[in-house]
Design a protein around this motif. Structure first.
Motif, PDB file in Angstrom:
ATOM      1  N   GLY A  28      -1.236 -13.934  68.406  1.00 50.13           N
ATOM      2  CA  GLY A  28      -0.523 -13.976  67.033  1.00 50.13           C
ATOM      3  C   GLY A  28       0.028 -14.235  66.386  1.00 50.13           C
ATOM      4  O   GLY A  28       0.889 -14.869  64.475  1.00 50.13           O
ATOM      5  N   CYS A  29       1.576 -13.655  66.592  1.00 51.02           N
ATOM      6  CA  CYS A  29       2.476 -14.029  66.322  1.00 51.02           C
ATOM      7  C   CYS A  29       4.014 -13.942  66.800  1.00 51.02           C
ATOM      8  O   CYS A  29       4.810 -14.818  66.632  1.00 51.02           O
ATOM      9  CB  CYS A  29       3.224 -12.531  64.769  1.00 51.02           C
ATOM     10  N   GLY A  30       3.923 -13.759  67.799  1.00 53.93           N
ATOM     11  CA  GLY A  30       5.447 -14.091  69.093  1.00 53.93           C
ATOM     12  C   GLY A  30       6.492 -12.905  69.060  1.00 53.93           C
ATOM     13  O   GLY A  30       7.652 -12.984  69.464  1.00 53.93           O
ATOM     14  N   ALA A  63       6.005  -9.347  67.639  1.00 56.30           N
ATOM     15  CA  ALA A  63       5.365  -8.153  68.401  1.00 56.30           C
ATOM     16  C   ALA A  63       5.376  -7.000  66.764  1.00 56.30           C
ATOM     17  O   ALA A  63       5.301  -6.054  66.481  1.00 56.30           O
ATOM     18  CB  ALA A  63       6.353  -6.812  68.356  1.00 56.30           C
ATOM     19  N   GLN A  64       4.700  -8.246  65.965  1.00 58.86           N
ATOM     20  CA  GLN A  64       4.079  -7.491  64.495  1.00 58.86           C
ATOM     21  C   GLN A  64       2.515  -7.743  64.343  1.00 58.86           C
ATOM     22  O   GLN A  64       2.043  -6.852  63.591  1.00 58.86           O
ATOM     23  CB  GLN A  64       4.601  -8.438  63.447  1.00 58.86           C
ATOM     24  N   CYS A  65       1.570  -8.336  65.221  1.00 61.11           N
ATOM     25  CA  CYS A  65       0.216  -8.127  64.802  1.00 61.11           C
ATOM     26  C   CYS A  65      -0.721  -7.970  65.837  1.00 61.11           C
ATOM     27  O   CYS A  65      -2.290  -7.031  65.716  1.00 61.11           O
ATOM     28  CB  CYS A  65      -0.366 -10.045  64.629  1.00 61.11           C
ATOM     29  N   GLY A  66      -0.158  -7.506  66.774  1.00 58.53           N
ATOM     30  CA  GLY A  66      -0.925  -6.657  68.618  1.00 58.53           C
ATOM     31  C   GLY A  66      -1.882  -7.853  69.009  1.00 58.53           C
ATOM     32  O   GLY A  66      -2.551  -7.036  69.866  1.00 58.53           O
ATOM     33  N   CYS A  92      -2.059  -9.143  71.450  1.00 60.01           N
ATOM     34  CA  CYS A  92      -1.634  -9.971  72.558  1.00 60.01           C
ATOM     35  C   CYS A  92      -1.406  -8.674  72.853  1.00 60.01           C
ATOM     36  O   CYS A  92      -1.230  -8.230  74.727  1.00 60.01           O
ATOM     37  CB  CYS A  92       0.532 -10.591  72.479  1.00 60.01           C
ATOM     38  N   CYS A 137       3.855 -10.621  74.158  1.00 59.94           N
ATOM     39  CA  CYS A 137       4.126 -11.836  73.571  1.00 59.94           C
ATOM     40  C   CYS A 137       5.566 -10.710  73.701  1.00 59.94           C
ATOM     41  O   CYS A 137       6.910 -12.305  73.366  1.00 59.94           O
ATOM     42  CB  CYS A 137       3.774 -11.937  71.701  1.00 59.94           C
TER      43      CYS A 137
END
Ligand code: FES
Ligand code: FES
Lengths: 152, 736
Positions: free
Chosen positions: A39-41, A43-46, A48, A60
């Motif tokens: 989703g973001c790569g 560690a901001q969106c969760g 992964c 990620c």
């Protein structure tokens, strides 16, 4: 490139990759486990989220080299048939809209409930705060975590 | 066969093995007391596959064992049409929903109409056609059964896929007559059910992909994997107004796993642009390799020189430009009733306020991507697209391959919100595949996705109202401006409810690509309009709900002008409903309550929102939401859509913005672009649907536009501070 031995969902596997490759891309590109999402790569969106030795981590942002000797659990390893109480609660509350964030949400929630079987509302909110849902299913996610807690 | 039956057996087995193992396999208690929901209650349906399928038409296949496959024609972006559209067919076909398998249909312009996910219109436009589809198949099945049983058609009835002849007690399953039924001519039109006889429509049916989603099954475009497939990423110019000058790819090309670096142009000589071809960067650099991570690394090593094509823009200038325009010039008059200038001259009180909102990115959680396999004379595409038919038109011109040889299959989409209406990423994937002569999956990084948007335009509007000595609204003026395009719908409320009414529109062109974003224009104007109404109700000394109802009464009994694009009675209806459900009391001022109501996508929504302030930070405790969207096909899922729109709308009103410095988007990932998170979303949302039996209308968008005003009005009620500029929590100086 390096040969690394991993334990994924209870299976031992060997991959030949650049050791700095994030676990996310090893799962998705090399092991064909695509339930874990990008989703973001950063560690901001969760999206992964996986379990590393039972703890929720953002795959990620963790190099695969640091997973050696640890147990990786992905959404595919949570149950064979959607029978994990968190998955059951997600179905009961018909949580998903687009569904893209939900594997990550479920992995975060299942790690939370393992450590804290009956979390308070604010503990749920805090634990789930790292997982973004653009579709806005948060109220359902919240209710589903509570249901799962009751059934765990 | 009965799918439920199989499920129950499996459940039994699970319980036994749990007990026999002396432990609890998944850590839950199977001896749970009654008050707890039963465990492992929901197991994935296991349909027994038939030996023979009979294809009834483009939509329905019936198996010899009675299992029914229903195609879902429209793209699925999370609006859950993949469940709702087949429900409508199943209702009229009269089958057991548990016996239905749903499949996503590919693009097929002959079999299906309007295969688009946009404008909240899938169900509204599909309604009659889907009902007829189900009813016609039922009709030929009954005709075939009448022949087999040698009885008149009128003596037969259907229920859950069984055709019965009451007089003789005989019955036939659909699977037993399907082979004969396909030989019977399908009539032009057949009668449909009376809505009061519905057994599937109006019942909450779970998302047909729910089990696959919670198990992480490959459903999305990003999950596609095919034999020999390469991974591609693109690099686009860093700023709007720039293009590629030169490319040095020597380092990137030599990196591990990299196949090639190429330049592609989605707008070649002689192409045939479609409505959906909105794109600021027709030429991009593509990096192609074996794996995603390798391609990501090589992407960083590209050395590209850029050049300016059109002047760079800045957010700080944007809002000054809009403000100046509105203040100093006359816009294009879109509607004028009565004499607004005279009415203002005569008014006792005048209230004038200006509202604004920035560009927004779509930020679907699944970034843009597409799979393409283009060979000399054929193109096969697979991926997330809201407008497959337009993509087909674009590809024909760009690839030089006739439509008949292009196939497009839609994957489930990790969100749409309008972003995937504009399918340049599909064209890019196809061009890369063509040049590489290999199957390719193109993936955008989050940064690529966020910095190359078809953004929601930036908007500003000035409202001016005149009140007489009794607090009646006598003059109303709206000056709306956008980069680009005005956000104002001139014929919507309060047009028709005020004698003297004028709308002026302003347009500021831009080189930043913009497009439809969940509830276009409404997503801004509703918040501005409904905040302003709150303010003039206060100036008039009236309760905000009563004030709005007075205007609806006027629009209903004595409307001004001919073209008023709303039904005042239905509008007032949702407001009265939410007033009652929320226990609204005009004396409850100061408790942190706000109201808002809006009409868009043919549906009416009214909301009451309760907020608690923690210093300057609002926390939404509860939202009451009344919705009139006609017949609700799938209530549980409909409620999910309404909740989602509310959370999404609160989040964007509070937090989100894309800003520009020298044409460069200043936000490129979720560390700088804030989306609402779990802890910030409302504690509780109650949704009330109006039950009026009218044909269904939009659902995916209408709850979003008004909620920003319900929030702003509640914050004012709690704190005395009004918000005019979105996002409310951001220092507005940053936006100029
Ligand atoms: S993809 Fe890992 S946190 Fe977003
Ligand atoms: S369900 Fe779509 S992002 Fe969460």
């Amino acid at each position: 490139m390096a040969k690394l031995s991993l334990s994924v969902n209870g299976n031992s596997v060997t991959v030949d990759v650049d050791p700095s490759t994030p676990i996310l891309w090893v799962l998705r590109d090399h092991l064909e486990l695509v339930g874990t999402k990008y989703g973001c790569g950063i560690a901001q969106c969760g999206a992964c989220t996986i379990h590393l030795n039972g703890n929720a981590v953002r795959s990620c942002s963790v190099p695969v080299s640091s997973a050696e000797g640890k147990e990786i659990t992905t959404i595919e390893g949570l149950s064979d048939d959607a029978s994990h109480p968190v998955q059951q609660a997600w179905i009961a509350h018909d949580v998903p809209q687009c569904g893209y964030c939900q594997a990550g949400q479920i992995m975060t929630a299942s790690a939370l409930l393992k450590d804290n079987p009956s979390p308070s509302d604010s503990e749920i909110s805090q634990a789930m705060n790292g997982n973004i849902c653009r579709c806005g299913t948060y109220t359902r996610i919240h209710a589903a975590v509570k249901t799962a807690a009751k059934n765990s | 066969m009965n799918a439920n039956h199989t499920n129950k057996q499996r459940r039994q087995f699970l319980k036994v093995s749990a007990a026999a193992g002396g432990g609890l396999i998944f850590g839950f208690n199977f001896m749970a007391c009654e008050s707890k929901p039963a465990l492992a209650e929901f197991l994935p349906p296991e349909h027994q596959m038939p030996e023979v399928w009979k294809e009834m038409n483009g939509f329905v296949k019936i198996g010899d064992n009675g299992v029914v496959t229903i195609m879902s024609p429209n793209p699925e972006i999370g609006q859950n049409v993949k469940t709702a559209m087949p429900m409508i067919v199943a209702e009229e076909l009269d089958v057991d929903w548990d016996n239905v398998i749903v499949e996503q249909a590919p693009l097929d312009t002959e079999k299906y109409q309007r295969q688009i996910a946009g404008g909240s219109q899938s169900i509204r436009f599909g309604w009659n056609g889907l009902r007829q589809t189900g009813a016609k198949i039922r009709h030929v099945l009954i005709a075939a059964a009448a022949k087999q049983l040698d009885v008149p058609v009128e003596e037969l009835s259907t229920d859950k896929g069984i055709i019965s002849h009451a007089a003789s007690g005989r019955s036939l399953g659909y699977g037993e007559v399907a082979a004969d039924a396909v030989t019977i001519e399908i009539p032009e039109e057949v009668p449909v059910k009376d809505p009061k006889d519905f057994t599937i429509i109006g019942q909450s049916k779970k998302n047909v992909d729910g089990f696959d989603i919670v198990q992480g099954k490959p459903l999305f475009g990003l999950d596609v994997k095919k034999e020999g497939m390469l991974i591609a990423m693109i690099t686009h110019p860093p700023a709007f107004g720039m293009k590629i000058k030169s490319l040095d790819d020597s380092k990137a090309k030599g990196m591990p796993g990299i196949k090639d670096v190429i330049r592609i142009n989605v707008e070649p000589e002689g192409w045939n642009p479609q409505w959906s071809d909105v794109n600021s960067y027709p030429e991009v650099v593509a990096i192609v390799g074996n794996t995603t991570w390798e391609v990501m690394q090589a992407k960083k090593e590209l050395n590209i020189q850029w050049e300016t094509e059109t002047p760079a823009e800045n957010t700080t200038d944007h809002f000054t430009t809009l403000a100046e325009l509105i203040k100093t010039s006359k816009g294009e008059v879109a509607r004028h009733d009565g004499d607004v200038d005279k009415a203002f001259a005569d008014a006792e009180t005048i209230v004038e306020k200006t509202y604004s909102a920035p560009f927004l990115a779509h930020n679907t959680m699944e970034p843009m991507n597409f799979f393409a396999n283009v060979t000399a004379d054929k193109a096969e595409l697979l991926g997330p697209i809201q407008t497959p038919m337009f993509l087909e038109g674009t590809l024909e011109g760009v690839l030089g391959i006739p439509k008949e040889n292009i196939s497009i299959m839609m994957t489930r989409m990790g969100g749409g919100f309008g972003r995937r209406l504009y399918g340049h990423f599909g064209t890019e994937a196809a061009l890369i595949s063509q040049k590489m002569n290999a199957p390719v999956k193109l993936i955008y990084t989050r940064e690529d996705d966020m910095t190359q948007g078809t953004y929601r335009p930036a908007y500003m509007v000035t409202y001016k109202a005149g009140l007489d000595t009794e607090g009646n609204l006598t003059a109303f003026e709206i000056k709306g401006a956008g980069i680009p395009g005005s956000p104002v719908f001139a014929n919507r409320y309060p047009a028709g409810a005020v004698e003297n009414y004028r709308v002026e529109n302003y347009n500021v062109p831009t080189n930043i690509s913009t497009g439809a974003w969940r509830a276009p224009r409404s997503n801004f104007i509703a918040t501005a309009e409904q905040s302003f109404l709150d303010e003039i109700a206060e100036a008039a000394g009236k309760d905000p709900i009563d004030f709005r109802l007075e205007l609806f009464e006027k629009a209903k009994t004595n409307p001004v002008g001919e073209e008023n694009d709303y039904d005042a009675e239905r509008y007032a209806g949702v407001l009265k409903l939410v007033k009652e459900k929320a226990g609204w009391s005009p004396t409850g001022k100061g408790s942190g309550r706000g109201v808002s109501a809006y009409y868009c996508h043919n549906s009416y929504v009214a909301q009451v929102l309760d907020v608690e302030m923690d210093g300057d930070t609002p926390k939404v405790k509860k939202v009451h939401c009344a919705v009139d969207c006609g017949i609700v096909v799938n209530p549980g899922s409909a409620k999910n859509q309404i909740e989602g729109g509310i959370v999404d709308g609160i989040g964007h009103a509070l937090y989100s913005a894309i800003t520009f410095k020298n044409g460069v988007p200043q936000q490129s990932n979720f560390d700088s672009y804030k989306l609402i998170r779990h802890a910030e979303s409302p504690d509780e949302i109650d949704v009330y649907f109006v039950d009026n039996g009218k044909d269904p209308t939009g659902l995916g968008e209408p709850s979003l536009p008004p909620i920003g005003a319900a929030l702003a009005n509640a914050v004012y009620d709690a704190s005395g501070k009004r918000h005019y500029h979105q996002p409310f929590t951001v220092n507005q100086e940053l936006l100029g």
